[in-house]
Design a protein around this motif. Structure first.
Motif, short mmCIF file in Angstrom:
data_model
loop_
_atom_site.label_atom_id
_atom_site.label_comp_id
_atom_site.label_asym_id
_atom_site.label_seq_id
_atom_site.Cartn_x
_atom_site.Cartn_y
_atom_site.Cartn_z
N GLU A 324 0.89 -1.25 -0.16
CA GLU A 324 -0.20 -0.07 0.27
C GLU A 324 0.67 1.02 -0.19
O GLU A 324 2.07 1.08 0.50
CB GLU A 324 -1.54 -0.25 0.86
CG GLU A 324 -2.13 -1.10 1.10
CD GLU A 324 -2.80 -0.84 2.33
OE1 GLU A 324 -4.05 -0.53 2.16
OE2 GLU A 324 -2.23 -1.00 3.48
N TYR A 349 0.35 -1.20 -5.79
CA TYR A 349 -0.84 -1.84 -5.01
C TYR A 349 -1.32 -2.91 -5.72
O TYR A 349 -1.92 -2.87 -7.06
CB TYR A 349 -1.38 -1.21 -4.48
CG TYR A 349 -2.40 -1.43 -3.18
CD1 TYR A 349 -2.15 -2.70 -2.56
CD2 TYR A 349 -4.54 -1.20 -3.75
CE1 TYR A 349 -2.80 -2.50 -1.50
CE2 TYR A 349 -4.93 -2.01 -2.58
CZ TYR A 349 -4.95 -3.10 -1.87
OH TYR A 349 -5.75 -3.76 -1.11
N GLN A 350 -1.67 -3.82 -5.68
CA GLN A 350 -2.73 -5.24 -6.46
C GLN A 350 -4.03 -4.92 -5.93
O GLN A 350 -4.66 -5.30 -4.64
CB GLN A 350 -2.26 -6.08 -6.19
CG GLN A 350 -0.79 -6.59 -7.16
CD GLN A 350 -1.18 -5.89 -7.96
OE1 GLN A 350 -1.46 -6.50 -9.13
NE2 GLN A 350 0.02 -4.81 -8.80
N SER A 351 -4.75 -4.28 -6.50
CA SER A 351 -6.35 -3.83 -5.64
C SER A 351 -7.42 -5.22 -5.09
O SER A 351 -8.12 -5.67 -4.37
CB SER A 351 -7.02 -2.79 -6.51
OG SER A 351 -6.93 -3.76 -8.11
N SER A 352 -6.64 -6.17 -6.53
CA SER A 352 -7.79 -7.29 -6.33
C SER A 352 -6.85 -8.38 -5.26
O SER A 352 -5.37 -8.51 -5.61
CB SER A 352 -7.96 -8.11 -7.65
OG SER A 352 -8.21 -9.56 -7.90
N LYS A 353 -7.40 -9.37 -4.42
CA LYS A 353 -6.96 -10.12 -3.51
C LYS A 353 -6.23 -11.17 -4.37
O LYS A 353 -4.96 -11.48 -4.17
CB LYS A 353 -7.74 -10.48 -2.12
CG LYS A 353 -6.32 -11.40 -1.68
CD LYS A 353 -6.55 -10.26 -0.75
CE LYS A 353 -5.40 -11.61 0.46
NZ LYS A 353 -4.63 -11.14 1.55
N TYR A 356 -3.05 -10.21 -6.10
CA TYR A 356 -1.65 -10.27 -5.63
C TYR A 356 -1.41 -11.89 -5.08
O TYR A 356 -0.31 -11.58 -4.70
CB TYR A 356 -2.81 -8.99 -3.52
CG TYR A 356 -1.72 -9.66 -2.47
CD1 TYR A 356 -0.41 -8.66 -2.78
CD2 TYR A 356 -1.79 -10.46 -1.45
CE1 TYR A 356 0.32 -8.58 -1.48
CE2 TYR A 356 -1.13 -10.38 -0.56
CZ TYR A 356 0.49 -9.55 -0.43
OH TYR A 356 0.72 -9.47 0.41
#
Length: 460
Positions: A324, A349-353, A356
């Protein structure tokens, strides 16, 4: 009974914990503030929640993180003072690193100390967090010019306990490359048992092709290897199955040996691996991931300095820099992005889990260069995804990771990465021996539910 959950900084691991507890704990009421302007949250959140939280005769337990000044809140809201007050420390401000000592604001640490004094139970996410806080109270209070309080540690310590941050490890099998599938059976087993599957169902469901070099026959593979390995697997899985089947948690909670089972991620099945690495896998560059907040206390300067040294010496690698970002991003990130060039696979940052987790599953090594860490959820998530960890031999890391995953100097970190860059296939063959079960919600849920199920004080 109702649990009142308050989070003054609803982001990162604070959000992750609250979301998990909200899902698992019945009859809870949640009040939060967004994860921004941390300093103002710490200073003023109590006044905001004083006006926002409606009175209720149903509240019996108050659970909050140490960002909130609990002393202020219960003074402003005497009705909340009667509840059982549980204070959870994700981090502590007494030893939080600052770039210059004069930058340390005494008030934040002071708020945490007085919050402990009014709390009924003080919970820390690691022994390092607890001991570093308690043993620093005395010297911290010496910063007061005169009329210094005494023996605060003696007042607070009896209230304190360590309860590791609980992680719900997801099933990442669908994201794993071939060489990690074999190693990942153990943590998938934890997830399956959490969902109610038994040992036989688990083994039957792990279907590998006869020629994939992983497990040519599930049952014969279990039978053809050392007895102690078989028994270790069966006993650990049966234990988790027993936990799931139990109607309550009381029988489990009293068995200290069981809650810290040696149920090692990616190493429970640690007999010699026979993966058939194809040519592409053998020669694919080492993939390094750094999944931390973009702030100075994570020491990105050391991380990027090490990578650029490797690049200058002609080593080939790929890198993914996740995590983040907040208001002030250190300049080193923009500089490193330019210098690393085509070595960068993922940036930001990867907005989708799922996105990530995919990056973690495809990476080979996860690195921490932190100057501050009281637990480290991202490192454990990466290990769950099959990443080989490299961490400083300091802070919380020796409490979590075995010696062989720790480095003491920046030169040691460089040498380890140098060797792995030259032979990335070696790290891909290593069985990772980190006890992740200690931090799984499956194992910790009973203690959290017990902590939050206690009745309020009798004088209500």
């Amino acid at each position: 009974m109702s649990v009142l959950m308050i989070e003054a900084f609803y982001g990162g691991s604070h959000k992750q914990l609250l979301d998990l507890l909200q899902e698992e704990i019945e009859e809870c009421s949640i009040f939060t503030l967004a994860a921004k302007k941390w300093h103002w949250r710490s200073r003023t959140a109590a006044l905001y929640f004083m006006q926002t939280i409606p009175p209720s005769e149903n509240y019996r337990v108050l659970f909050t993180s140490s960002v909130l000044n609990l002393a202020e809140l219960v003074a402003l809201r005497p009705d909340l003072a009667k509840l059982k007050k549980v204070l959870y420390f994700h981090e502590n401000q007494l030893v939080y690193p600052v770039r210059k000592n004069q930058d340390r604001d005494f008030q934040y640490g002071y708020n945490q100390v007085i919050s402990c004094l009014v709390a009924d139970v003080v919970v820390f996410n690691s022994a390092f967090n607890m001991e570093s806080f308690l043993t620093t109270i005395g010297s911290f209070m010496k910063l007061i010019p005169d009329h210094r309080p005494k023996d605060l540690e003696k007042l607070i310590r009896p209230k304190c306990q360590v309860l590791y941050f609980p992680i719900r490890f997801p099933d990442v099998t669908r994201f794993l490359p071939e060489h990690k599938l074999y190693q990942n059976l153990q943590m998938t087993a934890i997830q399956d048992i959490e969902e109610g599957k038994g040992l036989k169902t688990l083994i039957a469901s792990r279907k590998y092709k006869p020629d994939d070099g992983l497990m040519r026959n599930n049952s014969s593979a279990l039978e053809s290897h050392p007895t102690e390995k078989q028994e270790g697997l069966s006993e650990s899985l049966m234990e988790l199955n027993h936990i799931k089947k139990s109607e309550g948690t009381s029988a489990y909670l009293g068995r200290e040996d069981k809650e810290h089972m040696a149920f090692n991620s990616c190493s429970m099945l640690s007999w010699p691996m026979e993966e058939k690495y194809n040519v592409a896998s053998k020669h694919k560059p080492l993939h390094i991931v750094w999944p931390h907040r973009w702030e100075h206390d994570k020491d990105p300067e050391l991380f990027f300095k090490t990578l650029l040294m490797l690049k200058e010496n002609g080593l080939t690698f790929d890198v993914s820099v996740l995590g983040e970002t907040f208001t002030d991003v250190p300049d080193i990130f923009a500089e490193a992005r330019r210098e690393l060039g085509s070595s960068v696979l993922h940036w930001g940052y990867q907005s989708s889990k799922d996105d990530y987790l995919k990056v973690l599953c495809m990476a080979d090594i996860v690195i921490s260069t932190a100057k501050h860490e009281f637990f480290g959820v991202a490192m454990l998530e990466a290990v769950h995804c099959g990443c080989y960890p490299l961490c400083p031999k300091a802070l919380v890391y020796p409490e979590i990771f075995p010696e062989n995953y720790l480095y003491t100097t920046s030169q040691q970190l460089y040498k380890k990465l140098l060797n792995f860059c030259k032979r990335p296939d070696l790290v891909r063959r290593k069985a990772i021996e980190v006890n992740l079960a200690r931090f799984s919600w499956v194992v910790l849920c009973g203690k959290f539910k017990s902590l939050l199920a206690a009745e309020a004080r009798e004088d209500l």
